[in-house]
Design a protein around this motif. Structure first.
Motif, mmCIF file in Angstrom:
data_model
loop_
_atom_site.group_PDB
_atom_site.id
_atom_site.type_symbol
_atom_site.label_atom_id
_atom_site.label_comp_id
_atom_site.label_asym_id
_atom_site.label_seq_id
_atom_site.Cartn_x
_atom_site.Cartn_y
_atom_site.Cartn_z
ATOM 1 N N MET A 8 0.850 -1.182 0.000
ATOM 2 C CA MET A 8 0.000 0.000 0.000
ATOM 3 C C MET A 8 0.887 1.234 0.000
ATOM 4 O O MET A 8 2.097 1.124 0.109
ATOM 5 C CB MET A 8 -0.885 -0.014 1.231
ATOM 6 N N GLU A 9 0.268 2.375 -0.111
ATOM 7 C CA GLU A 9 1.041 3.614 -0.034
ATOM 8 C C GLU A 9 1.469 3.854 1.400
ATOM 9 O O GLU A 9 0.647 3.834 2.313
ATOM 10 C CB GLU A 9 0.200 4.793 -0.507
ATOM 11 N N VAL A 10 2.756 4.059 1.579
ATOM 12 C CA VAL A 10 3.285 4.359 2.905
ATOM 13 C C VAL A 10 4.348 5.434 2.777
ATOM 14 O O VAL A 10 4.926 5.628 1.713
ATOM 15 C CB VAL A 10 3.895 3.105 3.593
ATOM 16 N N GLU A 11 4.597 6.120 3.852
ATOM 17 C CA GLU A 11 5.684 7.088 3.922
ATOM 18 C C GLU A 11 6.647 6.597 4.985
ATOM 19 O O GLU A 11 6.239 6.251 6.092
ATOM 20 C CB GLU A 11 5.157 8.464 4.303
ATOM 21 N N LEU A 12 7.915 6.516 4.629
ATOM 22 C CA LEU A 12 8.931 6.026 5.565
ATOM 23 C C LEU A 12 10.101 6.986 5.612
ATOM 24 O O LEU A 12 10.462 7.588 4.608
ATOM 25 C CB LEU A 12 9.446 4.651 5.120
ATOM 26 N N PHE A 13 10.706 7.079 6.752
ATOM 27 C CA PHE A 13 11.940 7.833 6.915
ATOM 28 C C PHE A 13 12.995 6.867 7.424
ATOM 29 O O PHE A 13 12.796 6.214 8.440
ATOM 30 C CB PHE A 13 11.752 8.975 7.915
ATOM 31 N N GLU A 14 14.089 6.756 6.694
ATOM 32 C CA GLU A 14 15.200 5.902 7.106
ATOM 33 C C GLU A 14 16.393 6.783 7.410
ATOM 34 O O GLU A 14 16.954 7.410 6.513
ATOM 35 C CB GLU A 14 15.576 4.916 5.985
ATOM 36 N N PRO A 15 16.812 6.848 8.671
ATOM 37 C CA PRO A 15 17.992 7.648 9.006
ATOM 38 C C PRO A 15 19.238 7.093 8.318
ATOM 39 O O PRO A 15 19.332 5.886 8.076
ATOM 40 C CB PRO A 15 18.105 7.503 10.526
ATOM 41 N N ALA A 16 20.161 7.966 8.004
ATOM 42 C CA ALA A 16 21.430 7.533 7.393
ATOM 43 C C ALA A 16 22.077 6.470 8.271
ATOM 44 O O ALA A 16 22.060 6.557 9.499
ATOM 45 C CB ALA A 16 22.358 8.726 7.235
ATOM 46 N N GLY A 17 22.616 5.442 7.631
ATOM 47 C CA GLY A 17 23.316 4.390 8.347
ATOM 48 C C GLY A 17 22.429 3.269 8.857
ATOM 49 O O GLY A 17 22.910 2.334 9.484
ATOM 50 N N THR A 18 21.114 3.325 8.589
ATOM 51 C CA THR A 18 20.202 2.277 9.012
ATOM 52 C C THR A 18 20.013 1.273 7.881
ATOM 53 O O THR A 18 19.430 1.610 6.850
ATOM 54 C CB THR A 18 18.816 2.867 9.380
ATOM 55 N N PRO A 19 20.506 0.038 8.036
ATOM 56 C CA PRO A 19 20.278 -0.961 6.984
ATOM 57 C C PRO A 19 18.781 -1.225 6.825
ATOM 58 O O PRO A 19 18.059 -1.349 7.812
ATOM 59 C CB PRO A 19 20.992 -2.205 7.503
ATOM 60 N N HIS A 20 18.317 -1.291 5.589
ATOM 61 C CA HIS A 20 16.913 -1.539 5.328
ATOM 62 C C HIS A 20 16.755 -2.175 3.949
ATOM 63 O O HIS A 20 17.669 -2.152 3.134
ATOM 64 C CB HIS A 20 16.097 -0.246 5.420
ATOM 65 N N ARG A 21 15.585 -2.785 3.725
ATOM 66 C CA ARG A 21 15.304 -3.451 2.456
ATOM 67 C C ARG A 21 13.819 -3.309 2.168
ATOM 68 O O ARG A 21 12.984 -3.469 3.053
ATOM 69 C CB ARG A 21 15.662 -4.925 2.555
ATOM 70 N N PHE A 22 13.492 -3.036 0.926
ATOM 71 C CA PHE A 22 12.108 -2.959 0.494
ATOM 72 C C PHE A 22 11.865 -4.093 -0.499
ATOM 73 O O PHE A 22 12.648 -4.296 -1.408
ATOM 74 C CB PHE A 22 11.813 -1.620 -0.179
ATOM 75 N N ARG A 23 10.779 -4.810 -0.310
ATOM 76 C CA ARG A 23 10.434 -5.896 -1.217
ATOM 77 C C ARG A 23 8.982 -5.731 -1.636
ATOM 78 O O ARG A 23 8.123 -5.470 -0.810
ATOM 79 C CB ARG A 23 10.629 -7.240 -0.533
ATOM 80 N N ASP A 24 8.710 -5.926 -2.919
ATOM 81 C CA ASP A 24 7.356 -5.820 -3.441
ATOM 82 C C ASP A 24 6.570 -7.050 -2.986
ATOM 83 O O ASP A 24 6.881 -8.167 -3.355
ATOM 84 C CB ASP A 24 7.404 -5.740 -4.962
ATOM 85 N N ALA A 25 5.535 -6.839 -2.177
ATOM 86 C CA ALA A 25 4.729 -7.939 -1.663
ATOM 87 C C ALA A 25 3.552 -8.273 -2.592
ATOM 88 O O ALA A 25 2.817 -9.209 -2.328
ATOM 89 C CB ALA A 25 4.207 -7.595 -0.270
ATOM 90 N N SER A 26 3.401 -7.529 -3.671
ATOM 91 C CA SER A 26 2.297 -7.760 -4.599
ATOM 92 C C SER A 26 2.737 -8.685 -5.735
ATOM 93 O O SER A 26 3.830 -8.547 -6.271
ATOM 94 C CB SER A 26 1.822 -6.433 -5.193
ATOM 95 N N ALA A 27 1.855 -9.587 -6.098
ATOM 96 C CA ALA A 27 2.127 -10.476 -7.229
ATOM 97 C C ALA A 27 1.678 -9.857 -8.547
ATOM 98 O O ALA A 27 1.992 -10.377 -9.611
ATOM 99 C CB ALA A 27 1.420 -11.813 -7.019
ATOM 100 N N THR A 28 0.952 -8.736 -8.469
ATOM 101 C CA THR A 28 0.381 -8.168 -9.693
ATOM 102 C C THR A 28 0.808 -6.746 -9.998
ATOM 103 O O THR A 28 0.701 -6.314 -11.138
ATOM 104 C CB THR A 28 -1.160 -8.201 -9.620
ATOM 105 N N GLU A 29 1.271 -5.999 -9.018
ATOM 106 C CA GLU A 29 1.630 -4.600 -9.225
ATOM 107 C C GLU A 29 3.118 -4.375 -8.960
ATOM 108 O O GLU A 29 3.656 -4.889 -7.980
ATOM 109 C CB GLU A 29 0.825 -3.690 -8.289
#
Length: 66
Positions: A8-29
């Motif tokens: 869904m639409e979300v807003e995130l703030f990741e501080p510098a130096g914070t390891p993170h990963r984004f993965r598409d959870a949708s099978a269609t979009e």
């Protein structure tokens, strides 16, 4: 490492130096991310390799493949 499965639409703030990963959870979009960096000199460090490169260098590589 922070992990996000986005469906869904979300807003995130990741501080510098914070390891993170984004993965598409949708099978269609496709996942679409609007990155906004605080500096034109922003860098990204890959956790797996420790290699740090400027974010704009990724756009140079993408343009070469078009």
């Amino acid at each position: 490492m922070l992990y996000f499965g986005l469906m869904m639409e979300v807003e995130l703030f990741e501080p510098a130096g914070t390891p993170h990963r984004f993965r598409d959870a949708s099978a269609t979009e496709p996942l679409r991310i609007l990155w906004i960096h605080a500096s034109v000199d922003a860098t990204r460090t890959l956790v797996e390799t420790g290699v740090t490169a400027r974010v704009d260098a990724e756009h140079d590589r993408a343009a070469a493949h078009d």
